[in-house]
Design a protein around this motif. Structure first.
Motif, PDB file in Angstrom:
ATOM      1  N   THR A  91     -15.760 -25.899  21.860  1.00 32.38           N
ATOM      2  CA  THR A  91     -16.850 -25.770  22.822  1.00 32.38           C
ATOM      3  C   THR A  91     -18.173 -25.563  22.089  1.00 32.38           C
ATOM      4  O   THR A  91     -18.196 -25.300  20.886  1.00 32.38           O
ATOM      5  CB  THR A  91     -16.623 -24.570  23.768  1.00 32.38           C
ATOM      6  N   ILE A  92     -19.254 -25.627  22.856  1.00 33.82           N
ATOM      7  CA  ILE A  92     -20.551 -25.353  22.238  1.00 33.82           C
ATOM      8  C   ILE A  92     -20.618 -23.903  21.762  1.00 33.82           C
ATOM      9  O   ILE A  92     -21.331 -23.604  20.811  1.00 33.82           O
ATOM     10  CB  ILE A  92     -21.738 -25.693  23.164  1.00 33.82           C
ATOM     11  N   ALA A  93     -19.859 -23.025  22.381  1.00 34.82           N
ATOM     12  CA  ALA A  93     -19.817 -21.631  21.917  1.00 34.82           C
ATOM     13  C   ALA A  93     -19.259 -21.575  20.493  1.00 34.82           C
ATOM     14  O   ALA A  93     -19.790 -20.852  19.643  1.00 34.82           O
ATOM     15  CB  ALA A  93     -18.979 -20.770  22.856  1.00 34.82           C
ATOM     16  N   ASP A  94     -18.195 -22.326  20.237  1.00 29.31           N
ATOM     17  CA  ASP A  94     -17.609 -22.387  18.889  1.00 29.31           C
ATOM     18  C   ASP A  94     -18.623 -22.911  17.877  1.00 29.31           C
ATOM     19  O   ASP A  94     -18.818 -22.333  16.808  1.00 29.31           O
ATOM     20  CB  ASP A  94     -16.381 -23.314  18.861  1.00 29.31           C
ATOM     21  N   LYS A  95     -19.244 -24.036  18.226  1.00 24.07           N
ATOM     22  CA  LYS A  95     -20.194 -24.667  17.313  1.00 24.07           C
ATOM     23  C   LYS A  95     -21.392 -23.770  17.042  1.00 24.07           C
ATOM     24  O   LYS A  95     -21.815 -23.606  15.896  1.00 24.07           O
ATOM     25  CB  LYS A  95     -20.695 -25.988  17.892  1.00 24.07           C
ATOM     26  N   ASP A 124     -23.980 -28.151  16.865  1.00 26.75           N
ATOM     27  CA  ASP A 124     -24.711 -28.450  18.096  1.00 26.75           C
ATOM     28  C   ASP A 124     -26.126 -28.792  17.658  1.00 26.75           C
ATOM     29  O   ASP A 124     -26.994 -27.926  17.595  1.00 26.75           O
ATOM     30  CB  ASP A 124     -24.668 -27.250  19.045  1.00 26.75           C
ATOM     31  N   GLU A 125     -26.339 -30.047  17.303  1.00 25.20           N
ATOM     32  CA  GLU A 125     -27.576 -30.478  16.647  1.00 25.20           C
ATOM     33  C   GLU A 125     -28.848 -30.192  17.440  1.00 25.20           C
ATOM     34  O   GLU A 125     -29.899 -29.979  16.871  1.00 25.20           O
ATOM     35  CB  GLU A 125     -27.500 -31.968  16.300  1.00 25.20           C
ATOM     36  N   GLY A 126     -28.779 -30.181  18.758  1.00 21.60           N
ATOM     37  CA  GLY A 126     -29.983 -29.953  19.547  1.00 21.60           C
ATOM     38  C   GLY A 126     -30.299 -28.486  19.769  1.00 21.60           C
ATOM     39  O   GLY A 126     -31.310 -28.140  20.372  1.00 21.60           O
ATOM     40  N   TRP A 127     -29.448 -27.602  19.258  1.00 18.44           N
ATOM     41  CA  TRP A 127     -29.591 -26.171  19.536  1.00 18.44           C
ATOM     42  C   TRP A 127     -30.359 -25.484  18.420  1.00 18.44           C
ATOM     43  O   TRP A 127     -30.105 -25.698  17.242  1.00 18.44           O
ATOM     44  CB  TRP A 127     -28.202 -25.551  19.683  1.00 18.44           C
ATOM     45  N   GLU A 128     -31.302 -24.653  18.813  1.00 19.85           N
ATOM     46  CA  GLU A 128     -32.048 -23.819  17.858  1.00 19.85           C
ATOM     47  C   GLU A 128     -31.542 -22.387  17.984  1.00 19.85           C
ATOM     48  O   GLU A 128     -31.388 -21.875  19.098  1.00 19.85           O
ATOM     49  CB  GLU A 128     -33.544 -23.859  18.165  1.00 19.85           C
ATOM     50  N   ILE A 129     -31.321 -21.738  16.868  1.00 20.95           N
ATOM     51  CA  ILE A 129     -30.865 -20.343  16.897  1.00 20.95           C
ATOM     52  C   ILE A 129     -31.967 -19.491  17.505  1.00 20.95           C
ATOM     53  O   ILE A 129     -33.096 -19.493  17.015  1.00 20.95           O
ATOM     54  CB  ILE A 129     -30.513 -19.843  15.483  1.00 20.95           C
ATOM     55  N   PRO A 130     -31.665 -18.750  18.587  1.00 19.36           N
ATOM     56  CA  PRO A 130     -32.685 -17.896  19.206  1.00 19.36           C
ATOM     57  C   PRO A 130     -33.168 -16.813  18.230  1.00 19.36           C
ATOM     58  O   PRO A 130     -32.391 -16.292  17.430  1.00 19.36           O
ATOM     59  CB  PRO A 130     -31.952 -17.260  20.393  1.00 19.36           C
ATOM     60  N   ASP A 131     -34.443 -16.487  18.309  1.00 18.62           N
ATOM     61  CA  ASP A 131     -35.025 -15.494  17.409  1.00 18.62           C
ATOM     62  C   ASP A 131     -34.283 -14.166  17.454  1.00 18.62           C
ATOM     63  O   ASP A 131     -34.128 -13.508  16.428  1.00 18.62           O
ATOM     64  CB  ASP A 131     -36.504 -15.262  17.735  1.00 18.62           C
ATOM     65  N   ARG A 132     -33.804 -13.756  18.623  1.00 19.83           N
ATOM     66  CA  ARG A 132     -33.122 -12.451  18.716  1.00 19.83           C
ATOM     67  C   ARG A 132     -31.877 -12.406  17.841  1.00 19.83           C
ATOM     68  O   ARG A 132     -31.443 -11.349  17.419  1.00 19.83           O
ATOM     69  CB  ARG A 132     -32.801 -12.101  20.159  1.00 19.83           C
ATOM     70  N   TYR A 133     -31.288 -13.552  17.535  1.00 13.84           N
ATOM     71  CA  TYR A 133     -30.134 -13.602  16.646  1.00 13.84           C
ATOM     72  C   TYR A 133     -30.554 -13.918  15.214  1.00 13.84           C
ATOM     73  O   TYR A 133     -29.958 -13.456  14.265  1.00 13.84           O
ATOM     74  CB  TYR A 133     -29.121 -14.641  17.124  1.00 13.84           C
ATOM     75  N   ARG A 134     -31.586 -14.693  15.048  1.00 12.14           N
ATOM     76  CA  ARG A 134     -32.058 -15.069  13.723  1.00 12.14           C
ATOM     77  C   ARG A 134     -32.528 -13.842  12.939  1.00 12.14           C
ATOM     78  O   ARG A 134     -32.384 -13.762  11.734  1.00 12.14           O
ATOM     79  CB  ARG A 134     -33.193 -16.083  13.847  1.00 12.14           C
ATOM     80  N   LYS A 135     -33.070 -12.870  13.617  1.00 13.24           N
ATOM     81  CA  LYS A 135     -33.661 -11.697  12.958  1.00 13.24           C
ATOM     82  C   LYS A 135     -32.632 -10.678  12.506  1.00 13.24           C
ATOM     83  O   LYS A 135     -32.953  -9.797  11.731  1.00 13.24           O
ATOM     84  CB  LYS A 135     -34.671 -11.038  13.899  1.00 13.24           C
ATOM     85  N   CYS A 136     -31.390 -10.767  12.974  1.00 10.82           N
ATOM     86  CA  CYS A 136     -30.411  -9.714  12.661  1.00 10.82           C
ATOM     87  C   CYS A 136     -30.135  -9.624  11.172  1.00 10.82           C
ATOM     88  O   CYS A 136     -29.975  -8.545  10.640  1.00 10.82           O
ATOM     89  CB  CYS A 136     -29.120  -9.908  13.445  1.00 10.82           C
ATOM     90  N   LEU A 137     -30.107 -10.741  10.474  1.00  9.52           N
ATOM     91  CA  LEU A 137     -29.811 -10.706   9.039  1.00  9.52           C
ATOM     92  C   LEU A 137     -30.948 -10.056   8.271  1.00  9.52           C
ATOM     93  O   LEU A 137     -30.732  -9.193   7.436  1.00  9.52           O
ATOM     94  CB  LEU A 137     -29.561 -12.121   8.525  1.00  9.52           C
TER      95      LEU A 137
END
Length: 106
Positions: A54-58, A85-98
């Motif tokens: 699913t897109i959740a997996d990807k 999921d090539e069209g999906w951008e990682i949301p900032d709220r998740y990108r910042k965790c690292l």
């Protein structure tokens, strides 16, 4: 800049944080599904009814792998899914965790 060595504590901390963030991505997809959106499921193996992708997996894997490679560009990663999921951008709220979890000032 690529590092020659990796602090295992930093890597493990990042992995734990990214797994938590990936769970958030999966919950986002679940909420979308519950509101009537499709989850884009395909079967990886047509003979195995448990092999849905699913897109959740990807997206969950994409978040983890892309974030680790951003921090450690030479890191060798073995991952389960081959697709993104090539069209999906990682949301900032998740990108910042690292970045937050590796900041020694926190």
């Amino acid at each position: 800049m690529a590092r020659n060595t990796i602090d295992i504590h930093e890597l493990l901390s990042a992995c734990v944080s990214l797994c938590d963030a990936a769970c958030g991505v999966i919950r986002d997809v679940q909420r979308s599904r519950e509101s009537g959106e499709t989850i884009g499921a395909t079967m990886k193996d047509p003979t195995d009814s448990k092999s849905y992708l699913t897109i959740a997996d990807k997206r969950a894997q994409q978040l983890i792998v892309d974030s680790l490679l951003q921090e450690w560009p030479g890191l060798a990663i073995v991952a389960e899914e081959e697709e993104r999921d090539e069209g999906w951008e990682i949301p900032d709220r998740y990108r910042k965790c690292l970045v937050t979890d590796l900041d020694p000032g926190d």
